[in-house]
Design a protein around this motif. Sequence first.
Motif, PDB file in Angstrom:
ATOM      1  N   PRO A  64     112.768  36.875  45.644  1.00 33.90           N
ATOM      2  CA  PRO A  64     112.294  35.646  45.781  1.00 33.90           C
ATOM      3  C   PRO A  64     112.862  34.802  44.733  1.00 33.90           C
ATOM      4  O   PRO A  64     112.744  35.332  43.486  1.00 33.90           O
ATOM      5  CB  PRO A  64     111.016  35.586  45.968  1.00 33.90           C
ATOM      6  CG  PRO A  64     110.637  37.099  46.476  1.00 33.90           C
ATOM      7  CD  PRO A  64     111.661  37.990  45.830  1.00 33.90           C
ATOM      8  N   SER A  66     111.241  32.661  43.418  1.00 32.82           N
ATOM      9  CA  SER A  66     110.035  32.318  42.426  1.00 32.82           C
ATOM     10  C   SER A  66     109.754  33.543  41.542  1.00 32.82           C
ATOM     11  O   SER A  66     109.116  33.509  40.680  1.00 32.82           O
ATOM     12  CB  SER A  66     108.758  32.227  43.211  1.00 32.82           C
ATOM     13  OG  SER A  66     108.552  33.346  44.208  1.00 32.82           O
ATOM     14  N   GLN A  67     110.554  34.562  41.844  1.00 29.40           N
ATOM     15  CA  GLN A  67     110.537  35.638  40.923  1.00 29.40           C
ATOM     16  C   GLN A  67     111.708  35.944  39.942  1.00 29.40           C
ATOM     17  O   GLN A  67     111.906  36.968  39.478  1.00 29.40           O
ATOM     18  CB  GLN A  67     110.123  37.027  41.656  1.00 29.40           C
ATOM     19  CG  GLN A  67     108.781  36.962  42.251  1.00 29.40           C
ATOM     20  CD  GLN A  67     108.679  38.279  43.262  1.00 29.40           C
ATOM     21  OE1 GLN A  67     109.061  39.071  43.267  1.00 29.40           O
ATOM     22  NE2 GLN A  67     107.655  37.958  44.190  1.00 29.40           N
ATOM     23  N   THR A 122     111.775  29.379  36.877  1.00 28.12           N
ATOM     24  CA  THR A 122     112.102  30.232  37.796  1.00 28.12           C
ATOM     25  C   THR A 122     113.333  29.428  38.770  1.00 28.12           C
ATOM     26  O   THR A 122     113.160  28.128  38.743  1.00 28.12           O
ATOM     27  CB  THR A 122     111.334  30.738  38.934  1.00 28.12           C
ATOM     28  OG1 THR A 122     110.696  29.826  39.497  1.00 28.12           O
ATOM     29  CG2 THR A 122     109.895  31.623  38.081  1.00 28.12           C
ATOM     30  N   GLN A 124     113.131  28.902  41.729  1.00 24.84           N
ATOM     31  CA  GLN A 124     112.234  28.019  42.869  1.00 24.84           C
ATOM     32  C   GLN A 124     111.691  26.801  42.169  1.00 24.84           C
ATOM     33  O   GLN A 124     111.707  26.021  42.730  1.00 24.84           O
ATOM     34  CB  GLN A 124     110.988  28.990  43.349  1.00 24.84           C
ATOM     35  CG  GLN A 124     110.401  28.502  44.380  1.00 24.84           C
ATOM     36  CD  GLN A 124     111.377  28.225  45.511  1.00 24.84           C
ATOM     37  OE1 GLN A 124     112.064  29.037  46.248  1.00 24.84           O
ATOM     38  NE2 GLN A 124     111.528  27.027  46.131  1.00 24.84           N
ATOM     39  N   MET A 125     111.557  26.920  40.771  1.00 27.42           N
ATOM     40  CA  MET A 125     111.045  25.619  40.092  1.00 27.42           C
ATOM     41  C   MET A 125     111.933  24.600  39.962  1.00 27.42           C
ATOM     42  O   MET A 125     111.660  23.518  40.202  1.00 27.42           O
ATOM     43  CB  MET A 125     110.285  26.231  38.821  1.00 27.42           C
ATOM     44  CG  MET A 125     109.257  26.965  38.849  1.00 27.42           C
ATOM     45  SD  MET A 125     108.897  27.690  37.264  1.00 27.42           S
ATOM     46  CE  MET A 125     107.541  26.462  36.445  1.00 27.42           C
ATOM     47  N   ASP A 128     112.227  23.243  43.639  1.00 31.77           N
ATOM     48  CA  ASP A 128     111.535  22.623  43.842  1.00 31.77           C
ATOM     49  C   ASP A 128     111.396  21.369  43.093  1.00 31.77           C
ATOM     50  O   ASP A 128     110.511  20.268  43.171  1.00 31.77           O
ATOM     51  CB  ASP A 128     110.033  23.184  43.848  1.00 31.77           C
ATOM     52  CG  ASP A 128     110.082  24.052  45.020  1.00 31.77           C
ATOM     53  OD1 ASP A 128     110.787  23.887  45.890  1.00 31.77           O
ATOM     54  OD2 ASP A 128     109.115  24.948  44.740  1.00 31.77           O
ATOM     55  N   GLU A 130     110.215  21.141  39.933  1.00 30.90           N
ATOM     56  CA  GLU A 130     108.881  21.422  39.242  1.00 30.90           C
ATOM     57  C   GLU A 130     109.195  22.110  37.751  1.00 30.90           C
ATOM     58  O   GLU A 130     108.443  23.049  37.647  1.00 30.90           O
ATOM     59  CB  GLU A 130     107.881  22.085  40.196  1.00 30.90           C
ATOM     60  CG  GLU A 130     107.571  21.376  41.438  1.00 30.90           C
ATOM     61  CD  GLU A 130     106.519  22.293  42.187  1.00 30.90           C
ATOM     62  OE1 GLU A 130     106.306  23.353  42.051  1.00 30.90           O
ATOM     63  OE2 GLU A 130     106.296  21.516  43.358  1.00 30.90           O
TER      64      GLU A 130
END
Length: 133
Positions: A64, A66-67, A122, A124-125, A128, A130
């Motif tokens: 993922p 996020s990881q 990450t 994912q950040m 996003d 973020e």
Amino acid sequence: MTAVADLAAQTALGGPGARVRLNEISERQGLSQSFLEQVFADLRRAGLVDSKRGPTGGYALTRPASQMPISDIIAAVEEEVRAHGCRPEQALGCTGRTAKCLTHSLWGALEDHIGGFLNTVTVQMVVDGEIPR
């Protein structure tokens, strides 16, 4: 990094098992496909992406987003984050003589902060938007 973020975003939109072709990333991000092929070969060797050939082929992240810290991406493509050109391990040191330059500790500390930051952010950040300040 842009290509990996694009990959993460597009596979999330496509759902489980979705894959993205490099020509699609190339078109969306304005990056050379031959450059992407080199980068993704490095990412595949590092185990960060996998690929599948054929009509439903393409690339996907192996874990993922996020990881997956940004530092893993940078390490996979063998890039260094350097704030200075000093190489104190060389016989002549930073100044071309035998000593470290006056600002050596400053730039070394900055590199440490950058490395720590990239370990905490990450993929994912990035997708996003973020990013911690």
